[in-house]
Design an enzyme around this catalytic site. Sequence first.
Site, PDB file in Angstrom:
ATOM      1  N   ARG A 141       0.848  -1.199   0.000  1.00 38.08           N
ATOM      2  CA  ARG A 141       0.000   0.000   0.000  1.00 38.08           C
ATOM      3  C   ARG A 141       0.879   1.243   0.000  1.00 38.08           C
ATOM      4  NH1 ARG A 141      -4.822   0.270   4.277  1.00 38.08           N
ATOM      5  NH2 ARG A 141      -3.119   1.003   5.562  1.00 38.08           N
ATOM      6  N   THR A 145      -1.737   7.239  -0.198  1.00 34.88           N
ATOM      7  CA  THR A 145      -3.040   7.029  -0.837  1.00 34.88           C
ATOM      8  C   THR A 145      -3.743   5.766  -0.346  1.00 34.88           C
ATOM      9  OG1 THR A 145      -2.041   5.719  -2.589  1.00 34.88           O
ATOM     10  CG2 THR A 145      -2.186   8.099  -2.967  1.00 34.88           C
ATOM     11  N   ASP A 196       0.009  -2.587  12.828  1.00 37.76           N
ATOM     12  CA  ASP A 196       0.513  -3.111  11.552  1.00 37.76           C
ATOM     13  C   ASP A 196       0.908  -4.576  11.721  1.00 37.76           C
ATOM     14  OD1 ASP A 196       2.348  -3.794   9.370  1.00 37.76           O
ATOM     15  OD2 ASP A 196       2.100  -1.696   8.815  1.00 37.76           O
ATOM     16  N   ASP A 204       4.430  -5.620  10.399  1.00 36.96           N
ATOM     17  CA  ASP A 204       5.519  -5.133  11.258  1.00 36.96           C
ATOM     18  C   ASP A 204       5.577  -5.921  12.560  1.00 36.96           C
ATOM     19  OD1 ASP A 204       6.549  -3.276   9.545  1.00 36.96           O
ATOM     20  OD2 ASP A 204       5.481  -1.567  10.403  1.00 36.96           O
TER      21      ASP A 204
HETATM   22  C1  PRP Z   1      -1.146  -4.105   4.753  1.00 34.62           C
HETATM   23  C2  PRP Z   1      -1.831  -5.381   5.198  1.00 34.62           C
HETATM   24  C3  PRP Z   1      -2.675  -5.727   4.027  1.00 34.62           C
HETATM   25  C4  PRP Z   1      -3.055  -4.397   3.466  1.00 34.62           C
HETATM   26  C5  PRP Z   1      -4.480  -4.202   3.773  1.00 34.62           C
HETATM   27  O1  PRP Z   1      -0.067  -4.420   3.970  1.00 34.62           O
HETATM   28  O2  PRP Z   1      -0.938  -6.383   5.544  1.00 34.62           O
HETATM   29  O3  PRP Z   1      -1.934  -6.396   3.041  1.00 34.62           O
HETATM   30  O4  PRP Z   1      -2.191  -3.452   4.072  1.00 34.62           O
HETATM   31  O5  PRP Z   1      -4.905  -2.998   3.377  1.00 34.62           O
HETATM   32  P1  PRP Z   1      -6.059  -2.726   2.335  1.00 34.62           P
HETATM   33  O6  PRP Z   1      -7.222  -3.601   2.697  1.00 34.62           O
HETATM   34  O7  PRP Z   1      -6.341  -1.269   2.580  1.00 34.62           O
HETATM   35  O8  PRP Z   1      -5.521  -2.994   0.967  1.00 34.62           O
HETATM   36  P2  PRP Z   1       1.062  -3.381   3.562  1.00 34.62           P
HETATM   37  O9  PRP Z   1       0.741  -2.740   2.262  1.00 34.62           O
HETATM   38  O10 PRP Z   1       1.355  -2.447   4.695  1.00 34.62           O
HETATM   39  O11 PRP Z   1       2.298  -4.298   3.251  1.00 34.62           O
HETATM   40  P3  PRP Z   1       3.075  -5.369   4.130  1.00 34.62           P
HETATM   41  O12 PRP Z   1       2.213  -6.593   4.117  1.00 34.62           O
HETATM   42  O13 PRP Z   1       4.316  -5.533   3.324  1.00 34.62           O
HETATM   43  O14 PRP Z   1       3.310  -4.844   5.503  1.00 34.62           O
HETATM   44  N1  URA Z   2      -2.544  -3.017   7.500  1.00 33.75           N
HETATM   45  C1  URA Z   2      -2.295  -3.362   8.788  1.00 33.75           C
HETATM   46  O1  URA Z   2      -1.344  -4.094   9.074  1.00 33.75           O
HETATM   47  N2  URA Z   2      -3.117  -2.870   9.731  1.00 33.75           N
HETATM   48  C2  URA Z   2      -4.176  -2.077   9.458  1.00 33.75           C
HETATM   49  O2  URA Z   2      -4.889  -1.677  10.386  1.00 33.75           O
HETATM   50  C3  URA Z   2      -4.413  -1.736   8.116  1.00 33.75           C
HETATM   51  C4  URA Z   2      -3.576  -2.217   7.141  1.00 33.75           C
END
Ligand code: PRP
Ligand code: URA
Length: 219
Positions: A106, A110, A202, A205
């Site tokens: 993400r 945005t 997160d 993380d």
């Molecule tokens: C986070 C989470 C989901 C996504 C959800 O990932 O793990 O994949 O956001 O959000 P959405 O429903 O608004 O699309 P992130 O993009 O932070 O990547 P990561 O998994 O690498 O931490």
């Molecule tokens: N991704 C996460 O890990 N947590 C949230 O709350 C939204 C997106």
Amino acid sequence: MTKTKPVVIVDQAMVQDSLRYLRDKETQIEVFRFHSNRICQWLFAEAVRDLPMEAVKIQTPLSQAQAKVVAGDVMIVPILRAGVAMLAGALQALPYARIGFVGLKRDENTAIAEQYYWNIPSVTNKTTIIITDPMLATGGSIWYVLDRLRGVEAASKRVVCVVAAPEGLAKVQADFPEVKIVTAAVDKRLNRQAYIVPGLGDYGDRYCGTDGNQAEMSG
Ligand code: PRP
Ligand code: URA
């Protein structure tokens, strides 16, 4: 018009017990990982509860017996990175499943997900595809994968997440009413940064032990 499948909220003691540890900001990484694996086993078990089964004959030490096996095959598709956190638990429940991967990130401003990796093995009309990502926030990530798989004929497409936001569920269900979505909880809302409230922060993380920043590359 396809009737929208109701979201399956797994209100089961072990799932809700693990969710409590995942939500708690004091939970240490090893405990977080333990409960992530534990909750996923139960969520995936629920996701496949209604898969078609077929009869097989087996031999016990005493005699022949009828048994049941899942008809067709199952493919788990974790969305990198946080979806990988779901894999260990998912494979406890479905040790024979095939695995595909999608990498999405993400944009922090945005909240729109961009693809950086796509590796989905071949699918037949007997394959059940289970897309998995722990947080269904805006729904953009799950929606993106379902949209790219629109033309792919499978036995069914399902989604497993740990926490979902109403906004994201509405977005996914508006275009994919036939998809079964399994979650441990549907929370109140998204905040301005598109994080789920109360949520658990997160997930990627917390599972990976990262802080959202990346090391500087040299050379
Ligand atoms: C986070 C989470 C989901 C996504 C959800 O990932 O793990 O994949 O956001 O959000 P959405 O429903 O608004 O699309 P992130 O993009 O932070 O990547 P990561 O998994 O690498 O931490
Ligand atoms: N991704 C996460 O890990 N947590 C949230 O709350 C939204 C997106």
